[in-house]
Design an enzyme around this catalytic site. Structure first.
Site, PDB file in Angstrom:
ATOM      1  N   HIS A 176       0.818  -1.222   0.000  1.00 27.46           N
ATOM      2  CA  HIS A 176       0.000   0.000   0.000  1.00 27.46           C
ATOM      3  C   HIS A 176       0.850   1.270   0.000  1.00 27.46           C
ATOM      4  CE1 HIS A 176      -3.657  -2.416   1.675  1.00 27.46           C
ATOM      5  NE2 HIS A 176      -3.458  -2.603   0.392  1.00 27.46           N
ATOM      6  N   GLY A 196      -1.453  -9.876  12.361  1.00 28.85           N
ATOM      7  CA  GLY A 196      -2.083  -8.565  12.507  1.00 28.85           C
ATOM      8  C   GLY A 196      -2.903  -8.136  11.314  1.00 28.85           C
TER       9      GLY A 196
END
Ligand code: ZN
Length: 250
Positions: free
Chosen positions: A120, A191
């Site tokens: 990202h 996570g």
């Protein structure tokens, strides 16, 4: 903590030659960085998929920066936590080949990880949306913090080199990440709840090739049933525990 699961994860990594980790917002939460995708707290009044879209940035970059500034402050104040450090440690032991992350905070590199695929994007550079000029982001960050819009000489606004919600992932990087996953023998999911496509589908190609799957995440994921080890724990506690157990075995 589930000691049997910790021990099993350590056994898997002990036998692994090409492990890969896939991480998301949950690994940076113990460093104080909130998950801006789960609309809560500072961002409750904004829909991130709207404010943090390229379409929105092109028409109203100020609105993006007003939304982004609190997140930027959290990221600038953050330090790597024991989960980041554990993955860097695993790379130094030559067990971990790469970290694929959805995070933009650069904490994996600051922890010492070298092979990091930031799907990202990141905050190290920015690109003018009008002329495409790319510049280092550091001089712009102080302007962003003061609430100024960082403009290029051509008059266009600089956008940090993040992948916004309506943008495609960088193709070359996505290919590298996919290749790492396809050739891994153990995949650590840490996570991330695997809720965001296309990253959500990436573990499937590892499973199809028979890789072991270790999931460390507070919440359930859609792959929990297919994983060899599932730890619904704080990554900053569970990952160091796995690495400590691995070191005891070796
Ligand atoms: Zn420009």
């Amino acid at each position: 903590m589930d000691q049997a699961a910790i021990a099993q994860a350590a056994r898997i990594l002990h036998g692994a030659r090409r492990a890969v980790a896939l991480t998301g917002a949950g690994i940076s939460r113990p460093s104080g960085i909130p998950d801006f995708r789960s609309a809560s707290g500072l961002w409750a009044q904004h829909d991130p998929t709207e404010v943090a879209s390229l379409r929105s940035f092109q028409t109203n970059p100020q609105r993006f920066y007003d939304w982004f500034r609190p997140l930027l402050e959290h990221m600038l104040a953050a330090h790597p936590n024991p989960a980041h450090l554990a993955l860097a440690d695993l790379e130094r032991q030559a067990t971990l080949q790469a970290v694929i992350t959805q995070n933009i905070d650069g904490l994996h590199q600051r922890a010492g990880s070298r092979e990091v695929y930031e799907l990202h994007g990141h905050l190290r550079s920015a690109t003018c949306i009008a002329c495409g000029r790319q510049v280092p982001a550091t001089p712009l960050i102080e302007r962003m913090r003061r609430g100024e819009l960082p403009y290029c000489a051509c008059g266009g606004a600089f956008k940090p080199d993040l992948v916004l919600f309506d943008e495609l992932l960088p193709r070359g990087l996505f290919w590298l990440a996919q290749h790492a996953i396809e050739s891994c023998d153990a995949l650590i999911i840490a996570g991330t709840s695997l809720a965001v496509y296309p990253v959500s589908d990436m573990p499937l190609s590892a499973l199809q090739r028979g890789a072991a799957l270790i999931i460390v995440n507070k919440d359930e994921t859609y792959l929990d049933q297919r994983a060899d080890v599932v730890l619904h724990e704080d990554v900053a506690l569970a990952l160091p525990a796995i690495i400590a157990e691995l070191k005891r075995e070796t």
